[in-house]
Design an enzyme around this catalytic site. Structure first.
Site, PDB file in Angstrom:
ATOM      1  N   CYS A   1       0.832  -1.195   0.000  1.00  5.64           N
ATOM      2  CA  CYS A   1       0.000   0.000   0.000  1.00  5.64           C
ATOM      3  C   CYS A   1       0.870   1.250   0.000  1.00  5.64           C
ATOM      4  CB  CYS A   1      -0.898   0.005   1.236  1.00  5.64           C
ATOM      5  SG  CYS A   1      -1.768  -1.554   1.522  1.00  5.64           S
TER       6      CYS A   1
ATOM      7  N   LEU B   1      -3.997  -1.409  -1.123  1.00  8.18           N
ATOM      8  CA  LEU B   1      -4.049  -2.419  -2.173  1.00  8.18           C
ATOM      9  C   LEU B   1      -4.389  -3.722  -1.459  1.00  8.18           C
ATOM     10  CD1 LEU B   1      -3.611  -3.381  -5.088  1.00  8.18           C
ATOM     11  CD2 LEU B   1      -1.186  -3.669  -4.548  1.00  8.18           C
TER      12      LEU B   1
ATOM     13  N   GLU C   1       4.004  -6.747   3.639  1.00  5.49           N
ATOM     14  CA  GLU C   1       3.452  -8.044   4.013  1.00  5.49           C
ATOM     15  C   GLU C   1       4.331  -8.669   5.080  1.00  5.49           C
ATOM     16  OE1 GLU C   1       0.639  -8.976   2.881  1.00  5.49           O
ATOM     17  OE2 GLU C   1       0.387  -7.876   1.006  1.00  5.49           O
TER      18      GLU C   1
END
Length: 613
Positions: free
Chosen positions: A2, A50, A75
């Site tokens: 993101c 995202l 992540e």
């Protein structure tokens, strides 16, 4: 993956929205921000999402968990294991995302929790009890983190452009331009603006909102004195294979489609093979095709794809599409960045996004397993530096008189004082009179190159991981993929692989000229060796040819003497000579030309109102 934004400066909702909108391409699925604070302290946290894991809106950010609020980019690949441990400690979770796990781990383990994370990340936590901001960046710098700290307040973002907007006191850094001219990028912790910095890879920070005290601390570095691997070569190959398989497997987890970038080289082919092994589905793979002879490697990627039986997609790189990306370049790479392979990387990401939202890449293999061609060249010339420097200089003068530019380059190398100076010259391209200054050597990372307890290949491997990989490769991949809202994951940058590679004897990685020996042998268990019996190729655009043909007028119109005189620390006359040499075909100066074109484009788009200091 993101885009994050935050500030203690009291911007209006419209201004915050505009700052997030500027980089909305990083996360087009949700734009959200909120105001937090107590005792007259206001903290703004914003996020462009995202959606990759837990697509439900409950995982939108800013996310609140107990008394902490977070915005997070990246992540955490081991979040399921962490979540299990935390659940056993009576933590409860309302989502299936990794974001909540970060918050719980922070509350349970304190600042040291960052070392428990296996992933790529940049995040900021607002702890309302401590009235403190806590932020961190992943070990190898895969995710960006810019920040500005002054008496006005603190501001941070995934990209510089979000901070730049509505900032009235910025000045362009002459020092940063000098570094850029040497490295082709702006090294951490600098940015193109004096008032904005980058948080270094492997660091975390705290900001006390009551006292405005900002402290940062390094939580990870390359191992320097770890015990060497004591097993056999086959033992090492088996252990590496196990770690690699797990690194690929955990990076395949997503609630959206996942594919693999496949160039046909050793690194990406290894990832494609192990990804295929880890999943029952028919994996999608993607490569770029160039029409220019000597630049097209797509046939090799097709061979690997055929053997692995992947759903392979070949993307044609045409001149007109490439030119459009050049014209838009500074909007997405929002400070000067001169790696020309960013253009085909953007093209690859653009077309890959049509099929998947996550793509695995082979980045990191060359640095950890001694794969760059320049490593072999350094090994070959190493004996020459046992010859006294006056003798080398005499030989260099003779060689330099010959008409071939490659021999002239060799001659300049022989004049270098040491192998370390030679390697710096190779990395930066600073071996010509066009550049004024020695600033490119004034970096903390030089200590990795000068390390006394490691041999030449291990030193330059460490140096490249801390410089070229961090400043260049990771920046290139992040911006290229996020331009098209695509998440890139790099299994070879799993810190367990990086650390394991540094425990291995050099001979396991480089043996009698065989580079990436152990990684190749892992690959050959899945893909035939015959496919890879060819010279190593880079991922570059045919700019050397285009600058003499289709883009010749573009170069000459943009790099006039008047334009060059705007750029600090260069010798305009010598630069003009270099451009003419390239146009005449006498020398390949395309890296310098591209570097100057990118800088000129950025200055055109940003220099209004910003003094150079």
């Amino acid at each position: 993956m993101c885009g994050i934004y935050g500030s203690t400066i009291k911007y209006s909702p419209k201004q915050v929205n505009n700052k997030l909108t500027r980089t909305a391409f990083r996360g087009p699925d949700n734009l959200q921000f909120d105001y937090f604070g107590q005792n007259n302290n206001t903290v703004i946290l914003g996020h462009n999402r995202l959606s990759i894991i837990d697509l439900d809106p409950r995982s939108n950010q800013p996310l609140t968990y107990k008394h902490v609020h977070i915005v997070f980019n990246g992540e955490i690949y081991n979040f399921k294991n962490l979540k299990k441990d935390l659940t056993n400690k009576d933590y409860h979770f309302n989502t299936t995302s990794d974001t909540e796990v970060i918050c719980a781990a922070y509350l349970e383990y304190g600042e040291a929790f960052v070392s428990k994370l296996n992933g790529m990340f940049a995040f900021v936590i607002y702890d309302t009890k401590k009235e403190q901001l806590f932020g961190a960046r992943d070990r190898l710098g895969q995710k960006p983190f810019y920040y500005s700290l002054s008496e006005i307040g603190f501001e941070f973002a995934s990209q510089l452009a979000s901070i730049q907007l509505y900032k009235t006191n910025l000045s362009i850094s002459q020092e940063a331009i000098s570094y850029y001219l040497a490295w082709g990028n702006i090294p951490d912790p600098l940015s193109i603006f004096n008032e904005i910095n980058k948080l270094e890879a492997g660091y975390y920070f705290t900001l006390n909102l009551k006292t405005n005290q900002f402290l940062k601390k390094q939580y990870w570095d390359l191992p320097q004195n770890t015990p060497s691997f004591t097993g056999t070569y086959n033992n090492a190959k088996e252990e590496l294979s196990h770690i690699l398989q797990d690194a690929c497997k955990i990076r395949l987890f997503a609630d959206v489609p996942v594919g693999v970038f496949l160039s046909g080289g050793v690194d990406s082919s290894s990832i494609a093979a192990l990804a295929r092994l880890a999943t029952n589905s028919n994996i999608k793979t993607f490569s770029v095709k160039f029409n220019e002879k000597g630049f097209d490697e797509s046939a090799y990627a097709q061979q690997v794809a055929n053997h692995l039986n992947t759903d392979h997609h070949v993307i044609n790189c045409n001149y007109s599409e490439g030119l459009k990306l050049i014209n838009d370049f500074s909007y997405y790479y929002d400070e000067p960045f001169a790696d020309a392979s960013a253009i085909p990387s953007m093209l690859l990401a653009k077309h890959t996004k049509k099929h998947v939202t996550v793509a695995l890449s082979g980045d990191g293999g060359d640095e950890s397993f001694l794969g760059y061609t320049r490593y072999k060249w350094m090994k070959q010339v190493q004996p020459l530096y046992k010859i006294p420097k006056p003798v080398r200089e005499l030989a260099a003068n003779i060689i330099h008189s010959m008409p071939y530019y490659k021999l002239k380059t060799l001659a300049k190398g022989l004049k270098c004082h040491s192998l370390n100076d030679l390697y710096l010259s190779i990395c930066t391209g600073i071996d010509n009179s066009w550049f004024n200054g020695e600033a490119y050597k004034q970096i903390n990372e030089i200590n990795y190159l000068n390390h006394s307890n490691k041999n030449l290949l291990e030193r330059i491997s460490d140096f490249d991981l801390k410089t070229y990989l961090n400043w260049d490769i990771n920046t290139k991949v992040d911006r290229a993929t996020m331009t098209y809202s695509l998440e890139a994951r790099a299994p070879l940058l799993d810190y367990r692989i990086v650390e394991f590679a540094r425990r291995l004897p050099t001979g396991f990685k480089y043996h009698n000229g065989n580079q990436k020996r152990i990684l190749k042998d892992v690959l050959y268990q899945h893909v035939p060796k015959r496919i890879f019996n060819r010279p190593k190729a880079g991922f570059t655009m045919p700019f050397s040819k285009w600058f003499r043909s289709e883009l010749k007028n573009y170069v000459l119109d943009n790099l006039t003497e008047k334009q060059l005189n705007r750029i600090p620390n260069i010798n305009t006359k010598d630069v003009t000579t270099c451009i003419n040499q390239h146009m005449n075909g006498n020398w390949n100066h395309y890296p310098l030309i591209w570097k100057l074109l990118v800088l000129k484009q950025w200055l055109d788009n940003n220099s209004n109102g910003y003094p150079v200091k």
